[in-house]
Write an enzyme that holds these catalytic residues in place. Structure first.
Site, short mmCIF file in Angstrom:
data_model
loop_
_atom_site.label_atom_id
_atom_site.label_comp_id
_atom_site.label_asym_id
_atom_site.label_seq_id
_atom_site.Cartn_x
_atom_site.Cartn_y
_atom_site.Cartn_z
N ASP A 1 1.05 1.75 9.50
CA ASP A 1 0.83 2.21 9.90
C ASP A 1 2.09 2.93 10.87
O ASP A 1 2.20 4.49 10.78
CB ASP A 1 -0.76 2.87 10.25
CG ASP A 1 -0.73 1.91 11.45
OD1 ASP A 1 0.50 0.72 11.78
OD2 ASP A 1 -1.83 1.95 12.11
N ARG B 1 0.84 -1.17 0.00
CA ARG B 1 -0.27 0.02 0.05
C ARG B 1 0.84 1.64 0.10
O ARG B 1 0.39 2.28 -0.46
CB ARG B 1 -1.45 -0.11 1.39
CG ARG B 1 -0.37 -0.11 2.89
CD ARG B 1 -1.32 0.07 3.52
NE ARG B 1 -2.40 1.28 3.92
CZ ARG B 1 -3.69 1.07 3.96
NH1 ARG B 1 -3.48 0.15 5.45
NH2 ARG B 1 -4.29 2.46 4.67
N GLU C 1 -10.27 0.05 3.75
CA GLU C 1 -11.71 -0.21 2.66
C GLU C 1 -12.35 0.06 3.32
O GLU C 1 -13.64 0.21 3.48
CB GLU C 1 -11.29 -1.39 2.56
CG GLU C 1 -11.43 -2.81 3.56
CD GLU C 1 -11.31 -3.76 2.99
OE1 GLU C 1 -11.59 -4.01 2.12
OE2 GLU C 1 -11.38 -4.96 4.01
N ASP C 2 -12.34 0.35 5.08
CA ASP C 2 -13.62 -0.01 5.86
C ASP C 2 -13.86 1.28 6.19
O ASP C 2 -14.70 1.90 7.73
CB ASP C 2 -13.72 -0.93 7.29
CG ASP C 2 -12.33 -1.29 7.86
OD1 ASP C 2 -11.41 -0.47 7.06
OD2 ASP C 2 -12.59 -2.43 9.03
#
Lengths: 570, 740
Positions: free
Chosen positions: B648, B543, B560-561
């Site tokens: 992250d 990503r 995506e959520d």
């Protein structure tokens, strides 16, 4: 002064007793004296213009009036030039001394004409137009001194710009004869075309002891880093042709080669590139059908098609500057002037003023060996970068290449920066074009590396006479843990500030509270903003839509667990 | 009448006197004043160089017979070969002593010789070798290598030193890859010994490059050798301490103006300058202290001043002086460089160099005038007035630059070694090399990789310096891991609301799901292009790959959520435009030091501060994609991929290590916080109980690679200007953020 004062004070007492004709006589006499005084005063306080006009007429003279000096054959010749010379070994810094302006003093030797015993001059051209221009520029500048004893740097008036026109041995002897030569210490020579056939040395061949060399076309093996200065080869077209500055952007051609003196091996490679990439490449050469001379220097041809030079340079994004017999090429200057990005193929070449100029932002340097890959390399450069380089190239020409004056001043500034390094011009000053200087932020207060802690703050409270509100502010702000100091500026001449804890009543305060809503007040403030913006030349204020709040501000969270619970509660 | 005549005579005489006085008397001093003017007020007589009226020739003739003559001479190719054979040894340059063909295009690999049994290697050199081996330049295949580094310890070439390696000459000659030193790099800290301290290494280095401390301009081969700083055995391997500057004080003056405390050599090389320091010492703000007390037989050589100097020397504490002085004198010792240089740099005490002929560390790339005062040993007596003449603004700038340079290139052995390699890489990859600006401004050359772009405006760091702004649109990258089964899935809602943002240029869906790509018509119709990329390895790190399709400066990274409204996206993007080098996100997390377990802890509790924002919804510059992929080691990226977690955290570590600043949290809708954690989708990794523990482990692993904790806490959240203010909601631009 004293005498005249005495008599004039006694004058009025005398005059009534005198006859008319005597009176006239005295008045005339006084007038004469007065006029004399005024004239003298004028002469005393305005001497410069009078002197300089006199000099002007005197200085309009010929180079042939310069004294003729004969060089005996047996005169000593300086040593070749020491490659290990550096400022701390070969330069006498004591001559420059400490001065508040941090500026070196430069002396220029008066013009002399050197000839050998047979009366033959040491140079075929003598003083060239360009060297004369350079010396005039130095003598007009802040660097100049006519006092040889105060000078830090000495510039001979012997023109060595082009080695081809020189007789090496005799020129060296002439240098050694200069009264302050002293093994070339603190002497600066300007040379743009070094070496001669067949192997074209990359530095001036004239033996010059320890003299500094401002040379065009140094290679990494002849350039003494931090001692010599690499300068451009001045293009005579700079003075004759005016090319308007063009907006950066894509051009008709991608790559242009305009040089005429390209070695046949390299020309063959360029032609191969042209075959592969077609129209994107324009490969120009001399026009065979034109007669020699100035006209031919301003024309270039491709298969019978004639192009104006240097105007054609503006039609290409990249312009090839390939080494010739020498590393330094005058073409570089034309290319920069046209705002074309130079593609420099000259192995080991020390780029002009590389000590201070960041050429990576204005040019592409490709090893000669990689000439066949030139097209691929240039294609990989992002458009925005090409535009930045176009702008930067033109700026370099404007600031440092455009005239002999620009070249001379840049050279002296570089040497000046070495002698007073703590007052040296910064990278930004050298490399940022004016438009960037205006827009960029370079204050030391705004360096991105913010120190991790702060020593607290000083509160400055401006007050006129709203005492109650002042005390409220003071009480509140003194609760703040990071307050280091509180300063109250009493801005009222009619009242003295309150003393101690005494509280004043202020009946008119509530009335003034509506101040910011007052129409005239807003109009005044708008006027201020317009005035300030016009003085700044731009609107420096920036609009943002965000505000800083504590992390948990107005969040649904127990207030007592918040670090700053009271914000927004007023 | 008599009286009249008398008066007349008197008057005439007086007039004559006045005239004489004016024309004669004042004239003399006036010429004196002229001379005076010239030297003091900058007055110069116009045109001392005459205006020649005759036409002068040009120095360069229009058509020089250059061409023809040039063409008959040897071909340029041959000439290059001649250079290669002529310029050897002391005249080595990259053009003549380096084989560029060994460095394949865009690949700068470094080979380290295997260590031989029985060879003693000092700890410092062992550090250097392990740093190279751990770097992204390292290769085990000499055939791929562009640069070779010896496993023989060459750091200390002082023959009196216990670390000195004997018989180096034969050992080097026996290496079968030695090739007369071509493409080899030799590290050295000390060379020569008492009494002459020559810079000879005691063996023939052939055509090898030197990375040497205290190197003099005399032996330094420009753009070939690298001057490195002298560092001690205790110098940290990685990370390293930060600079000591805790805050800027204005005015920037400290207790002392200029200080020095060190040994004095009574005789021999390098003794002159230190012997003369006492002339400048004033016991007040210029405190220069020397001691004769060193070596075994100092008493034998001591001079008249020794006793007094030694007494004065003992009165002051070196540390105290270092931290409380505006300038620190760095005079040469026996050798040109000294430890003091780095000490002063770290202490934000502006170094005043008195070491003629020292090629300053990394002089090829660092503009030392911005962080130090380069003095001249010959002008010692002028030094106090020189430093006093430096303006406050300049002192402030110099001081901050010391801190930048210290942290960028000097604070650890790793930084020193990597800087050396990057300098050489810049020479090899010419087209992809850093400009002076990149080296000399924040965040420095180690974080600004020229392989990313040749254009300064493509990086997030130089907008202010260049006076430009980032591109005013963003690319959204949505990380998809669950198959598309229903039209009410959060990803589709997210697509629609992001696409509605006025700043959205395009949306990239990274399909990291094992199921095949859904048909095109399954995606909602949007006004901006939606590009679906199928992830090759379907790993987490993908990503953050620098996809070529990302054409905007800003990237909006999304899970995506994630649930986000258009208003929230718009607001976050306007914030990012003000802080283009930082991470701007919504949900925030924090780190803390767990003193019981002696390790870093991770918390997602609501606290008053934060140090990370989740990249499930964050805006940042696309350069960080490049940096994440190319700068971080395979070990960390591999860990992230294996756990499918912590990506992250790693991104936050990276950005904070670069900027030295915390990320920025912007305000978000209330409901969002709860759904952010993905309760809506059962497959979410956030539901995994191991998830949290893994993140703890990640943090500690990352911190050890970075050599310290780069994360920084912040207590600030950025809200829209009228956020929750008591004004009509209609006046608020970002009113949706407040609505529940």
């Amino acid at each position: 002064m004293c005498a005249s004062g005495k008599y004039s004070s006694r004058g009025p007492a005398l005059i009534p007793r005198m006859k008319t004709k005597h009176r006239i006589y005295y008045i005339t006499l006084f007038s004469v004296v007065l006029l004399g005084l005024i004239a003298t005063g004028m002469f005393q306080f305005w001497p410069h213009s009078i002197e300089s006009t006199a000099d002007w007429s005197l200085d309009r003279r010929s180079v042939h009036d310069a004294p003729l000096i004969q060089l005996p054959v047996s005169n000593p010749i300086p040593e070749r030039g020491d490659l290990s010379c550096r400022m701390h070994t070969c330069f006498d810094v004591y001559r420059c001394g400490y001065n508040p302006k941090n500026r070196i003093k430069v002396y220029i030797y008066p013009l002399q004409r050197f000839v050998d015993e047979g009366g033959v001059p040491i140079s075929s051209t003598g003083l060239s137009r360009e060297y004369n221009g350079l010396l005039s520029a130095i003598s007009d500048s802040e660097f100049y001194t006519d006092d040889v004893t105060r000078a830090c740097l000495f510039v001979p008036s012997i023109d060595v710009l082009n080695q081809n026109s020189l007789r090496i041995r005799e020129t060296a002897q002439a240098l050694a004869m200069l009264p302050r030569w002293d093994k070339g210490m603190n002497h600066l020579l300007f040379n743009m075309l070094p070496g001669g056939p067949p192997d074209y040395n990359t530095a001036l061949d004239v033996p010059r002891d320890r003299a500094l060399l401002a040379g065009g076309g140094f290679s990494t093996w002849t350039y003494r880093q931090g001692y010599d200065v690499s300068i451009p080869v001045y293009s005579p077209l700079s003075a004759d042709v005016e090319l308007p500055e063009r907006q950066p952007g894509p051009r008709h051609y991608f790559i242009l080669s305009s040089q005429t003196a390209i070695h046949r091996e390299y020309r063959a490679e360029l032609e191969r590139l042209k075959e592969e990439n077609g129209e994107a490449l324009l490969l120009l050469d001399k026009c065979s059908n034109l007669s020699q001379g100035v006209a031919s220097a301003r024309k270039r041809c491709y298969k019978g098609q004639v192009f104006d030079y240097p105007q054609i340079l503006q039609e290409s994004s990249f312009c090839v500057v390939l080494r010739g017999a020498r590393l330094g090429q005058a073409t570089l200057s034309d290319v920069l002037q046209a705002g074309c990005v130079p593609v420099i193929l000259a192995d080991s070449y020390i780029l002009p003023f590389s000590e201070v100029l960041d050429w990576k932002r204005a040019s592409v340097v490709i090893p000669e060996e990689k000439l066949p890959e030139m097209y691929t390399i240039l294609k990989s450069i992002p458009h925005r970068q090409v535009e930045e380089m176009q702008r930067q190239a033109r700026w370099f020409w404007d600031a440092y290449f455009s005239s002999m004056k620009a070249i001379g001043m840049t050279t002296l500034q570089i040497i000046n920066d070495r002698i007073y390094p703590y007052a040296a011009r910064t990278y930004e000053q050298w490399n940022n074009p004016p438009v960037v200087k205006w827009l960029s932020v370079n204050s030391p207060l705004f360096l991105p590396l913010i120190p991790p802690r702060s020593p607290g703050f000083t509160a400055v409270v401006l007050t006129y006479d709203r005492i109650e509100s002042l005390f409220r502010v003071i009480t509140e702000i003194s609760k703040v843990p990071s307050l280091a100091k509180l300063l109250v500026v009493w801005n009222n001449q009619n009242k003295s500030p309150p003393e101690g804890e005494k509280k004043f009543k202020c009946p008119e305060c509530t009335a003034i509270d509506g101040l910011s809503l007052d129409q005239t007040h807003m109009v005044e403030r708008s006027e201020c903003i317009n005035k300030f913006a016009s003085v700044f030349g731009t609107m420096p204020l920036k609009v943002v839509e965000h505000r800083a709040d504590p992390v948990l501000y107005k969040d649904d969270f127990p207030e007592k667990l918040k670090s700053f619970p009271n914000i927004g509660s007023l | 009448m008599q009286a009249k005549k008398r008066y007349l005579i008197l008057l005439s005489a007086g007039t004559c006197l006045v005239l004489l006085f004016y024309f004669g008397g004042v004239q003399l001093p006036s010429s004196g004043r002229n001379r005076h003017d010239r030297s003091h007020n900058g007055y110069r007589p116009d045109q001392p160089w005459p205006h020649f009226s005759d036409p002068l020739q040009q120095f360069l003739l229009w058509d020089q017979p250059d061409t023809e003559e040039y063409n008959i001479h040897i071909s340029p190719r041959q000439k290059r070969d001649v250079n290669t054979s002529v310029y050897k040894g002391k005249r080595c340059r990259m053009d003549s002593c380096f084989d560029f063909s060994a460095c394949k295009r865009n690949d700068f690999k470094v080979y380290v010789y295997p260590q031989q049994k029985g060879e003693k290697i000092s700890e410092s050199y062992q550090n250097i070798l392990s740093i190279v081996e751990g770097s992204r330049f390292y290769t085990t295949d000499p055939g791929q290598a562009c640069l070779f580094i010896l496993s023989l310890d060459t750091l200390d070439r002082d023959s009196l030193s216990p670390q000195y390696v004997h018989n180096l000459k034969t050992k080097v000659q026996n290496l079968h890859l030695w090739n007369n030193g071509r493409n080899h790099l030799i590290f050295n800290l000390y060379s020569g010994t008492w009494p002459d301290y020559t810079e000879d290494l005691g063996f023939d280095i052939g055509q090898a490059m030197l990375a040497k401390a205290s190197i003099s301009t005399e032996i330094f081969r420009p753009n070939f050798d690298v001057s490195i700083p002298l560092f001690s055995k205790e110098h940290p391997r990685t990370g390293g301490d930060r600079g000591y500057l805790k805050y800027n004080s204005i005015p920037p003056f400290r207790k002392y103006m200029l200080v020095f405390k060190g040994k004095r050599y009574l005789t021999g090389i390098g003794s002159d300058t230190r012997n003369a320091l006492y002339h400048v010492h004033n016991q007040e703000d210029v405190v220069l202290l020397t001691t004769c007390k060193h070596g075994k037989d100092w008493q034998k050589h001591k001079d008249a001043r020794c006793e007094k100097d030694n007494a004065e020397y003992d009165k002051y504490d070196y540390r105290e002086m270092l931290h409380n002085s505006t300038f620190c004198l760095v005079p040469r010792g026996r050798r040109l460089g000294s430890f003091r240089f780095l000490e002063a740099l770290q202490a934000a005490c502006v170094p005043v160099m008195l070491s003629n002929g020292w090629e300053l560390p990394f002089s090829e790339i660092i503009n030392w005038n911005t962080a130090a005062v380069i003095g001249d040993e010959r002008l010692l007596l002028q030094i106090p007035s020189t430093v006093r003449s430096i303006h406050q603004d300049k002192i402030l700038a110099l001081r901050q630059q010391t801190q930048f340079l210290w942290e960028a290139y000097f604070s650890s052995v790793e930084k020193i070694v990597l800087t050396t390699l990057e300098i050489i890489q810049d020479r090899v990859l010419q087209q992809e090399s850093r400009s002076t600006l990149m080296w000399n401004s924040h965040p420095g050359g180690l974080f600004a990789l020229p392989q990313y772009s040749a254009h300064l405006g493509d990086f997030p760091f130089y907008y202010a310096t260049l006076g430009i702004k980032p591109y005013p649109k963003f690319t959204a990258v949505i990380h998809a891991v669950t198959p598309l089964v229903s039209q009410s899935q959060p990803i589709l809602k997210l697509l629609v609301s992001v696409a509605k943002s006025q700043y959205c240029a395009q949306i990239i869906v990274l399909w990291n799901c094992d199921k095949p790509l859904p048909a095109k018509h399954r995606w909602p119709a949007t006004s901006v292009p939606v590009i679906v990329i199928e992830g090759e390895n379907k790993v987490m790190s993908s990503r953050f790959l620098p996809y070529e399709t990302i054409v905007t400066d800003a990237v909006l990274s999304l899970d995506e959520d994630t649930v986000l409204s258009t208003t929230e996206v718009d607001f976050a993007f306007t914030v990012w435009q003000s802080f283009p080098e930082r991470l701007v996100g919504y949900p925030a997390r924090s780190h803390f030091w767990d003193s019981n377990k002696e390790r870093w802890g991770y918390t997602s509790k609501w606290t008053n501060d934060y140090s990370m924002v989740l990249t499930g919804a964050a805006i940042y510059h696309r350069y960080y994609h490049f940096l994440y992929t190319n700068f971080l080691p395979a070990s960390l990226k591999g860990m992230v991929d294996q756990l499918a977690n912590c990506e992250d955290i790693l991104m936050n570590f990276l950005v904070s290590a670069v900027t030295k600043l915390p990320p920025i949290k912007v305000t978000q809708k209330k409901q969002y916080k709860e759904t952010m954690m993905g309760q809506s989708s059962r497959a979410s990794r956030w539901a995994d109980p191991d998830h949290f523990a893994q993140r703890q482990t990640c943090m500690n692993k990352f911190a050890s690679w970075f050599g310290g904790m780069p994360l920084v806490h912040s207590q600030m959240r950025l809200d829209p200007v009228l956020f929750k203010d008591q004004v009509s909601i209609l006046r608020k631009k970002y009113r949706d953020i407040e609505r529940l």
